[in-house]
Design an enzyme around this catalytic site. Structure first.
Site, PDB file in Angstrom:
ATOM      1  N   HIS A  68       0.760  -1.544   0.299  1.00  0.00           N
ATOM      2  CA  HIS A  68      -0.153   0.217  -0.192  1.00  0.00           C
ATOM      3  C   HIS A  68       0.355   1.448   0.345  1.00  0.00           C
ATOM      4  CE1 HIS A  68      -3.950  -2.136   1.956  1.00  0.00           C
ATOM      5  NE2 HIS A  68      -3.087  -2.954   0.511  1.00  0.00           N
ATOM      6  N   GLU A  70       1.286   4.113   2.109  1.00  0.00           N
ATOM      7  CA  GLU A  70       1.298   4.010   3.256  1.00  0.00           C
ATOM      8  C   GLU A  70       2.712   3.540   4.186  1.00  0.00           C
ATOM      9  OE1 GLU A  70      -2.152   2.957   2.160  1.00  0.00           O
ATOM     10  OE2 GLU A  70      -3.045   3.351   3.858  1.00  0.00           O
ATOM     11  N   CYS A  96      -6.312   1.036   5.158  1.00  0.00           N
ATOM     12  CA  CYS A  96      -6.835  -0.067   5.980  1.00  0.00           C
ATOM     13  C   CYS A  96      -5.865  -0.210   7.420  1.00  0.00           C
ATOM     14  CB  CYS A  96      -6.042  -1.249   5.430  1.00  0.00           C
ATOM     15  SG  CYS A  96      -4.583  -1.572   5.391  1.00  0.00           S
ATOM     16  N   CYS A  99      -2.214  -0.885   7.420  1.00  0.00           N
ATOM     17  CA  CYS A  99      -1.534   0.374   7.530  1.00  0.00           C
ATOM     18  C   CYS A  99      -2.036   1.183   9.131  1.00  0.00           C
ATOM     19  CB  CYS A  99      -1.372   0.978   6.341  1.00  0.00           C
ATOM     20  SG  CYS A  99      -1.252   0.357   4.743  1.00  0.00           S
TER      21      CYS A  99
END
Length: 154
Positions: A68, A70, A96, A99
């Site tokens: 991701h 992040e 999410c 993260c």
């Protein structure tokens, strides 16, 4: 926030393009976007396993080749020896739960997000940890003609 949308253009994910920018003392520390790790073929070549398996958004994150945005922004800062403690994370989508836990442990104190992502557990983690989350309205952002298509795909 405009930088986060611009960074998202580099994303190689077929489902969602996410960009992240870490800032401290008005200085950009690192950028990240979602996609496969360095040296690994991107979903653009291999296809999307999550699409093939019809995995709903927000579930079974382990069934993906990519990281991701992040995760990548935190990893880029670490790779270059940059502390993110006390930084603000600007990100095109809310994180999410995986993260969110990384954001908490990295010492990031605030998140500015564009579009919501369906993960209530993440919101609970961030609230419990005292991380300030601000919602940004992408429609209010004055953007150039280059950035506008990126924002409209959200």
């Amino acid at each position: 926030m405009k930088a986060a949308y611009l960074v998202s253009e580099r994303a190689s994910c077929l489902r969602r393009k996410v960009g992240a920018v870490l800032v401290k003392d008005k200085q950009i520390l690192a950028t990240g976007y979602n996609g496969a790790p360095s040296g690994i073929e991107h979903c653009e070549k291999t296809g999307c396993l999550r699409e093939t398996l019809k995995v709903p958004s927000g579930q079974r994150h382990e069934l993906c080749r990519g990281l991701h945005g992040e995760q990548n922004v935190i990893l880029q800062a670490a790779r270059h020896g940059v502390s993110v403690k006390g930084a603000i994370l600007y990100i095109t989508n809310t994180p999410c739960s995986i993260c969110a836990k990384m954001i908490i442990n990295a010492g990031i104190t605030e998140i500015v997000v564009g579009v919501d992502y369906p993960d209530k557990m993440a919101a609970g983690f961030l609230k419990e940890a005292g991380i300030r989350v601000r919602k940004f309205n992408p429609a209010a952002l004055r953007v150039c003609s280059y950035c506008k298509p990126a924002m409209q795909r959200r």
